[in-house]
Design a protein around this motif. Sequence first.
Motif, PDB file in Angstrom:
ATOM      1  N   UNK A   8      15.263  11.163 -45.023  1.00  0.00           N
ATOM      2  CA  UNK A   8      15.512  12.599 -45.063  1.00  0.00           C
ATOM      3  C   UNK A   8      15.006  13.068 -46.435  1.00  0.00           C
ATOM      4  N   UNK A   9      13.868  13.726 -46.439  1.00  0.00           N
ATOM      5  CA  UNK A   9      13.112  14.022 -47.660  1.00  0.00           C
ATOM      6  C   UNK A   9      13.532  15.362 -48.246  1.00  0.00           C
TER       7      UNK A   9
ATOM      8  N   UNK B 145      24.101  14.052 -43.929  1.00  0.00           N
ATOM      9  CA  UNK B 145      24.225  13.503 -45.285  1.00  0.00           C
ATOM     10  C   UNK B 145      25.144  14.360 -46.177  1.00  0.00           C
ATOM     11  N   UNK B 146      25.792  15.361 -45.607  1.00  0.00           N
ATOM     12  CA  UNK B 146      26.769  16.133 -46.361  1.00  0.00           C
ATOM     13  C   UNK B 146      26.280  17.456 -46.915  1.00  0.00           C
TER      14      UNK B 146
ATOM     15  N   UNK C  40      24.628   3.381 -39.083  1.00  0.00           N
ATOM     16  CA  UNK C  40      25.321   2.233 -39.682  1.00  0.00           C
ATOM     17  C   UNK C  40      25.276   2.254 -41.209  1.00  0.00           C
ATOM     18  N   UNK C  41      24.467   3.157 -41.769  1.00  0.00           N
ATOM     19  CA  UNK C  41      24.343   3.224 -43.223  1.00  0.00           C
ATOM     20  C   UNK C  41      23.836   4.603 -43.608  1.00  0.00           C
ATOM     21  N   UNK C  42      24.432   5.152 -44.665  1.00  0.00           N
ATOM     22  CA  UNK C  42      23.974   6.423 -45.240  1.00  0.00           C
ATOM     23  C   UNK C  42      23.795   6.224 -46.732  1.00  0.00           C
ATOM     24  N   UNK C  43      22.629   6.577 -47.198  1.00  0.00           N
ATOM     25  CA  UNK C  43      22.396   6.626 -48.645  1.00  0.00           C
ATOM     26  C   UNK C  43      22.132   8.081 -48.984  1.00  0.00           C
ATOM     27  N   UNK C  44      22.994   8.660 -49.807  1.00  0.00           N
ATOM     28  CA  UNK C  44      22.766  10.031 -50.249  1.00  0.00           C
ATOM     29  C   UNK C  44      22.030   9.992 -51.576  1.00  0.00           C
TER      30      UNK C  44
END
Length: 157
Positions: A6-7, A72-73, A127-131
């Motif tokens: 997500x750019x 992603x918030x 299964x995974x989120x990197x903000x």
Amino acid sequence: MHAVYVVRRPGWSLCREEGRDLSRLHNKLGRKLSMIGVLKEDTDTDGVKTFQNKYFPFPLYVDKERQFYKELGNRKLHSWNIFNMLTSYPRLQKRWASKGDDITGNYRGEGLLQGGVLLVSKEHGVVFKHTEKTGSELPVGSIESIVNDLVEDEIME
């Protein structure tokens, strides 16, 4: 396993660095991981072309409703983040130079809504989120470990 990058801004050097790092990870993992990129807008045509041709050679989609950013918030930079970003630029240039990178970019388009990476499994969903954390490197090692562990688990099932 699918990675969705997500750019924040495809013309920006930090996003280009992350795109390049994800591309290298994809090359390392091969068929274990497919990649796509999500943009919030397509106003910087030249920046998008350079991003896709040089740093992230995977399909790119425009998320006009910004659903991935919501996942992603919906995190936005605030004035103190912008100050940190500007003061950290010399450190970033040193980091790139130490890696032999010559990453250039621009500031076209909306740059306050932050991005990140989502790992999505058919069986388990997200299964995974990197903000994104401005100025911090992408946790490529963590992403690689998660992909390897989950792909192994899915093979065992």
